[in-house]
Design an enzyme around this catalytic site. Structure first.
Site, short mmCIF file in Angstrom:
data_model
loop_
_atom_site.label_atom_id
_atom_site.label_comp_id
_atom_site.label_asym_id
_atom_site.label_seq_id
_atom_site.Cartn_x
_atom_site.Cartn_y
_atom_site.Cartn_z
N ASP A 251 -41.32 -9.25 42.29
CA ASP A 251 -41.26 -8.06 42.30
C ASP A 251 -40.87 -7.25 43.78
O ASP A 251 -41.97 -7.77 44.92
CB ASP A 251 -41.72 -6.48 41.28
CG ASP A 251 -41.14 -5.46 41.40
OD1 ASP A 251 -40.65 -5.46 39.98
OD2 ASP A 251 -41.14 -5.08 42.22
N SER B 226 -30.24 -5.20 23.27
CA SER B 226 -31.11 -3.99 23.41
C SER B 226 -32.32 -3.82 22.88
O SER B 226 -32.15 -4.35 21.81
CB SER B 226 -30.56 -3.28 24.08
OG SER B 226 -29.86 -3.04 22.97
N CYS B 227 -33.11 -3.50 23.09
CA CYS B 227 -34.23 -2.54 22.61
C CYS B 227 -33.81 -2.15 20.86
O CYS B 227 -34.23 -2.80 19.97
CB CYS B 227 -35.13 -1.65 22.92
SG CYS B 227 -34.19 0.03 23.74
N ARG C 62 -25.37 12.65 31.19
CA ARG C 62 -26.83 12.02 31.27
C ARG C 62 -27.24 12.17 32.57
O ARG C 62 -28.06 11.73 32.97
CB ARG C 62 -26.51 10.17 31.26
CG ARG C 62 -25.87 9.77 29.78
CD ARG C 62 -26.98 9.47 28.92
NE ARG C 62 -27.71 8.25 29.87
CZ ARG C 62 -27.96 7.13 29.40
NH1 ARG C 62 -26.47 6.95 28.28
NH2 ARG C 62 -28.13 5.84 29.96
N THR D 1 -24.92 4.22 22.97
CA THR D 1 -25.65 3.00 22.80
C THR D 1 -24.50 1.34 22.93
O THR D 1 -23.52 1.24 21.87
CB THR D 1 -25.86 3.08 21.05
OG1 THR D 1 -27.47 1.60 21.37
CG2 THR D 1 -24.93 3.57 20.49
N ARG E 28 -30.30 11.09 23.56
CA ARG E 28 -32.02 11.08 23.74
C ARG E 28 -32.35 12.01 23.97
O ARG E 28 -31.73 13.78 23.95
CB ARG E 28 -31.51 10.31 25.51
CG ARG E 28 -30.58 9.04 26.06
CD ARG E 28 -31.67 8.07 25.78
NE ARG E 28 -30.64 7.09 26.16
CZ ARG E 28 -31.10 6.31 26.94
NH1 ARG E 28 -31.30 6.72 28.78
NH2 ARG E 28 -30.74 4.94 27.83
#
Length: 331
Positions: free
Chosen positions: A35, A148-149, A194, A207, A230
């Site tokens: 990272d 994606s989740c 957003r 989404t 969201r």
């Protein structure tokens, strides 16, 4: 299984928490964390987590490695993985969010790793795999997307419903907690809505799961629509799914069949309790169906509601898919 974590953000840190704290992950060896942030900052954010709480193990660093309990994990800060030697690594968990092109996605392979698993949708992946929906698609592919989740939550549910009563059409709304893609205070983003403060308003948006479902379940392509809202919650999201079934359904029988299907599924769960979102934090399932919120509204219309911890559950699937990739051995 020997893994390297590239990108130690929300998903990378959650993956390591599961490896270190869950008995079922004892066969996982994290050989490297990469990272660009300083290692002392990485150690601090790993030990003290606003969502999951303090880690129940001591964390320290000597500047070159992260020591957690009795494990020492080398830590590097390379922007380009090809500068590292990843020989002997079974799977690179690509969690930076930037593997959108083939030259970036392939860096782990170039560095010597056997496979790469991307923690999100990516056009550079050879295939997108969602456990419980298209497991067999994994094959021998070396660059894989874990979707994606929300796709991990919805696709296994759609697959179960399709097998029980068929699907003519369906619409899903994901009620999703805010993420780093939203500002804390109003600030310009590509989408005006957003651009508003994520912790202060409910924000209607799109989404990625809509087109990913077409990819993961191609026989349902064009029949599933979707939208997202969201909401000002830091963790745990929900899916509200309305299905027009292909065959007549009986409420009691379908509920029993769904319960049986979730009991047999390694990624789906069920609860009959009147839970709220915070009750589902750190649940490992891709989706936990809320029994009290699920039922029929006619002979061919079904409404389902389910909870998913969009960080913990998704990270669990990253490790599960990585294990399957590692089991294949050297290509």
């Amino acid at each position: 299984m020997r893994i390297a974590i590239n990108g130690f953000g929300r998903i990378g840190r959650t993956i390591l928490r599961q490896v270190l704290c869950q008995p079922g992950r004892q066969n996982v060896e994290v050989v490297l964390i990469n990272d660009i942030a300083p290692v002392d900052m990485l150690a601090y954010l790993f030990e003290y987590d606003s969502t999951f709480g303090p880690l129940p193990l001591p964390v320290s660093t000597d500047g070159a490695a992260l020591t957690v309990g009795d494990r020492q994990i080398p830590t590097t800060h390379c922007e380009d993985l090809t500068q590292l030697d990843l020989a002997g690594v079974d799977v690179v968990l690509e969690c930076t969010g930037i593997a959108r092109s083939s030259d970036v996605a392939e860096r782990g392979l170039t560095a010597g790793a056997r496979s790469v698993l991307i923690s999100g949708p990516s056009p550079a992946a050879y295939v997108t795999v969602v456990l419980g929906a298209n497991d067999s698609a994994l094959g021998a592919h070396r660059i894989v997307s874990n979707a994606s989740c929300t796709t991990n939550a919805v696709a296994p549910l759609l697959a179960a419903v399709e097998s029980l009563c068929g699907i003519e059409t369906a619409h899903m709304t994901t009620i999703h907690c805010y993420t780093n893609s939203q500002p804390m205070v109003d600030a310009p983003r590509g989408d005006p809505a957003r651009s508003r403060a994520g912790a202060l308003s409910m924000v209607p948006t799109t989404t990625s799961a809509t087109h990913l479902i077409d990819e993961v379940l191609p026989h349902l392509a064009g029949r599933i629509s979707g939208a997202a809202v969201r909401v000002p919650v830091a963790s745990v999201s929900a899916v509200d799914l309305v299905v027009r079934t292909a065959r007549d359904i009986d409420d009691a029988r379908l509920r029993a069949d769904l319960r049986e299907a979730t009991d047999a599924s390694p990624v789906l769960g069920w609860t009959d309790l009147p839970l709220v979102s915070s009750d589902l934090r750190a649940r490992p399932e891709s989706l936990v169906i809320a029994g009290p919120e699920t039922g029929t509204t006619g002979p061919r219309q079904l409404r389902l509601f389910g909870w998913y911890d969009n960080e913990w559950g998704f990270s669990a699937r990253m490790l599960d898919v990585a294990a399957r990739m590692a089991e294949r051995g050297t290509p």
